[in-house]
Every structure is written in structure tokens, then in C-alpha cells.
Design a protein around this motif. Structure first.
Motif, PDB file in Angstrom:
ATOM      1  N   THR A   1       0.844  -1.185   0.000  1.00 18.05           N
ATOM      2  CA  THR A   1       0.000   0.000   0.000  1.00 18.05           C
ATOM      3  C   THR A   1       0.882   1.239   0.000  1.00 18.05           C
ATOM      4  O   THR A   1       1.763   1.370   0.843  1.00 18.05           O
ATOM      5  CB  THR A   1      -0.911   0.023   1.248  1.00 18.05           C
ATOM      6  OG1 THR A   1      -1.671  -1.180   1.278  1.00 18.05           O
ATOM      7  CG2 THR A   1      -1.848   1.208   1.229  1.00 18.05           C
ATOM      8  N   ASP A   2       0.640   2.131  -0.932  1.00 17.88           N
ATOM      9  CA  ASP A   2       1.370   3.399  -1.009  1.00 17.88           C
ATOM     10  C   ASP A   2       0.601   4.420  -0.173  1.00 17.88           C
ATOM     11  O   ASP A   2      -0.462   4.867  -0.557  1.00 17.88           O
ATOM     12  CB  ASP A   2       1.462   3.841  -2.467  1.00 17.88           C
ATOM     13  CG  ASP A   2       2.197   5.148  -2.641  1.00 17.88           C
ATOM     14  OD1 ASP A   2       2.703   5.697  -1.643  1.00 17.88           O
ATOM     15  OD2 ASP A   2       2.257   5.619  -3.785  1.00 17.88           O
ATOM     16  N   THR A   3       1.129   4.772   0.986  1.00 17.56           N
ATOM     17  CA  THR A   3       0.402   5.661   1.904  1.00 17.56           C
ATOM     18  C   THR A   3       0.486   7.131   1.531  1.00 17.56           C
ATOM     19  O   THR A   3      -0.310   7.925   2.006  1.00 17.56           O
ATOM     20  CB  THR A   3       0.911   5.489   3.343  1.00 17.56           C
ATOM     21  OG1 THR A   3       2.306   5.802   3.379  1.00 17.56           O
ATOM     22  CG2 THR A   3       0.677   4.070   3.836  1.00 17.56           C
TER      23      THR A   3
ATOM     24  N   ASP B   1       3.492   8.317  -3.724  1.00 19.89           N
ATOM     25  CA  ASP B   1       4.696   8.543  -4.522  1.00 19.89           C
ATOM     26  C   ASP B   1       5.690   7.388  -4.402  1.00 19.89           C
ATOM     27  O   ASP B   1       6.882   7.576  -4.531  1.00 19.89           O
ATOM     28  CB  ASP B   1       5.364   9.849  -4.109  1.00 19.89           C
ATOM     29  CG  ASP B   1       5.749   9.875  -2.638  1.00 19.89           C
ATOM     30  OD1 ASP B   1       5.443   8.909  -1.917  1.00 19.89           O
ATOM     31  OD2 ASP B   1       6.364  10.867  -2.204  1.00 19.89           O
ATOM     32  N   ALA B   2       5.196   6.183  -4.153  1.00 20.65           N
ATOM     33  CA  ALA B   2       6.072   5.053  -3.908  1.00 20.65           C
ATOM     34  C   ALA B   2       6.340   4.233  -5.151  1.00 20.65           C
ATOM     35  O   ALA B   2       5.658   4.335  -6.154  1.00 20.65           O
ATOM     36  CB  ALA B   2       5.474   4.163  -2.822  1.00 20.65           C
ATOM     37  N   CYS B   3       7.357   3.412  -5.038  1.00 23.50           N
ATOM     38  CA  CYS B   3       7.756   2.485  -6.089  1.00 23.50           C
ATOM     39  C   CYS B   3       8.215   1.219  -5.381  1.00 23.50           C
ATOM     40  O   CYS B   3       8.873   1.289  -4.351  1.00 23.50           O
ATOM     41  CB  CYS B   3       8.890   3.115  -6.886  1.00 23.50           C
ATOM     42  SG  CYS B   3       9.706   1.982  -7.999  1.00 23.50           S
TER      43      CYS B   3
END
Length: 107
Positions: free
Chosen positions: A90-92, A95-97
Motif C-alpha cells: 500500500t502506497d500511503t 509517490d512510492a515504487c
């Protein structure tokens, strides 16, 4: 002749005090320092046991969690999982990868 010593003003606020800096120079002090941090929570850390995770996904009972961890930006984690274990990322912050290399050992 020396000037008389001044007395503190009883109406003045007390002088600021600082807490003593904890030391870990001895085994006893290191143990006390570690135990004083028991129960502390930080943003990026695993939840142990995973069933105590504060916000599992709706519809997933926390009793089914085997690992729950928040990984901060620029950091990493690694896990060896049993066959059939579901993984949810889960990208909280939006802007994650994630790079997820997966290998199978055996059949």
C-alpha cells in the motif's frame, strides 16, 4: 570589601531544568534505557506481532496477518514467505515504487 551575595528573587520563575541524558555506558544502564522504550511506536517499523497492526485492510481479519510493516521512503525490507502467502503493498503517500523480485525454490 566584597559585595554581598545576591539572593534569588522569590517571585522569579524557576530556572529551566533539563532531564539527564540517558547513558548506555554500562550493561545496567543500557538495559534500563531499552526497557524505558518499551511500547514506543515510530512511523516506520514492523508491528510485532502482526495481529496488533493498527489498521489492517477492511475485510481482512488481523488474525490472518503474518507480517505488517511500514517502510519509509528510501528504505527497504526483505521477507521469506511461505508458498501461498498473499502480499499486499500500500502506497500511503502516493509517490512510492516497489521492486519485488520473487523466486521459487523447489516445486
Amino acid at each position: 570589601m566584597a559585595a554581598p551575595a545576591s539572593r534569588p528573587d522569590p517571585a522569579a520563575p524557576p530556572a529551566p531544568t533539563t532531564a539527564p541524558t540517558p547513558t548506555t555506558a554500562t550493561t545496567r544502564a543500557a538495559r534500563a534505557h531499552a526497557r524505558a522504550q518499551g511500547g514506543a511506536r515510530v512511523t516506520d517499523m514492523p508491528t510485532v506481532p502482526a495481529t496488533d497492526h493498527p489498521s489492517p485492510r477492511p475485510g481482512v481479519p488481523s488474525s490472518l496477518l503474518t507480517w505488517a510493516e511500514t517502510i519509509g521512503g528510501g528504505n527497504y525490507s526483505h521477507r521469506v514467505l511461505a508458498r501461498g502467502t498473499a502480499v499486499e503493498l500500500t502506497d500511503t503517500e502516493g509517490d512510492a515504487c516497489a521492486h519485488v523480485p520473487a523466486t521459487s525454490t523447489g516445486s
